[in-house]
Design an enzyme around this catalytic site. Structure first.
Site: not given
Length: 327
Positions: A89-90, A97-99
């Site tokens: 997601t990022r 960085l993010s999921s």
């Protein structure tokens, strides 16, 4: 955003996709120990937490977006949001960085957390907010706190949570330090990888409470006994998470596996032992131990935290196979 805002036209597809996801999670056995999580997964709309995400394609990533002007693209985005798979997601300069974690793995973790009505929970790593929403659905908004270092992540998590009708406490801060102003907690769950157990988490958990966290490609469940002490075993489940940023981030150089047979190099359980003993056993020593002990499953490994140190072990915390962890 200048695109098409998805409305009620996809509600039926979302409901059907969510029901199919719940069936897949149930078929995995992840809900067997605590069927109370079924209603949370059946109710919380995952697609509201991933308004866009990235899927790997040849040469990089493809962005799927819920506000695309093309209906087919919107449907692909929605169906993908309910696949039992992690969603990136990022990204920043090619670094994840993010999921949003794989839902069946989330169910494994939430079940192992062992929550009960009235429990308070701290989540380390807000991500999209989806896991916090599942917790808030089960326990209530006021019982759930989620923390992340990145203000962009916490702000988007707040928006996603509000859109889905949930309002847990979202804090911007270093997750390795916990959230002392909301402590003590009955449960702490981390959705990011660390190299050791932050002492702040042990101190902010009530005696008898649990800490569940990814470590060394596995999931450790610790029971806190008070006085800065905790002990527990790994679950059988493999787990690969984005590292925690800020204090407590795991580090180290890649391990060179020269001299280790290919069969072992490619075995997930051997690589788990390497990750757990990184910098202490060299690969050849780790391989000899792994073969000698019958290629042990993750459940044979544990972690002990005392007032002044912490260590991992195979079978017995006081036995011959024990390795210090960073505090």
């Amino acid at each position: 955003m200048g695109g098409y805002a998805p409305g009620r036209e996809l509600d039926g597809l979302a409901a059907a996709a969510r029901a199919a996801l719940v069936r897949r999670i149930e078929a995995s056995g992840a809900l067997d120990a605590d069927p109370g999580w079924r209603d949370a997964f059946a109710t919380v709309p995952r697609h509201l937490f991933v308004p866009y995400y990235y899927v790997g394609v040849v040469g990089g990533y493809e962005r799927r977006w819920g506000e695309s002007a093309d209906r087919g693209a919107r449907e692909r985005w929605l169906r993908g949001a309910y696949e039992d798979t992690p969603l990136a997601t990022r990204l920043r300069d090619g670094e994840l960085l993010s999921s949003s974690s794989q839902p069946s793995l989330m169910a494994d973790m939430l079940t192992a957390l062992g929550v009960a009505d009235g429990h308070t929970v701290l989540e380390i790593g807000a991500g999209t907010g989806y896991n916090a929403a599942l917790l808030a659905h089960r326990l209530g908004d006021d019982k759930v706190t989620t923390v992340d270092l990145d203000p962009e992540i916490t702000e988007s998590a707040r928006r996603h949570l509000a859109a889905a009708g949930y309002h847990p406490v979202v804090v911007t801060g270093d997750g390795a330090r916990g959230v002392p102003q909301r402590a003590p907690f009955d449960r702490i769950i981390a959705t990011c990888a660390l190299g050791g157990v932050p002492r702040a988490w042990v101190g902010q958990t009530r005696p008898g409470g649990r800490i569940l966290m990814p470590l060394a490609t596995g999931l450790i469940v610790l029971t806190v006994s008070g006085g800065g002490q905790a002990e527990g075993r790994f679950l059988h489940t493999p787990a690969y998470f984005v590292p925690l940023r800020g204090a407590g981030r795991p580090g180290g150089e890649p391990v060179q596996l020269g001299g280790v047979p290919r069969r072992a190099r490619e075995d997930d359980l051997f690589r788990f032992l390497l990750a757990l003993t990184r910098g202490i056993l060299d690969p050849q020593e780790a391989h000899a131990l792994w073969e000698q002990e019958g290629r042990p499953q993750r459940e044979r490994y544990g972690i002990t935290v005392s007032e002044d140190r912490q260590w991992a072990c195979l079978d017995d915390p006081e036995g011959p196979y024990a390795w210090p962890l960073p505090s």
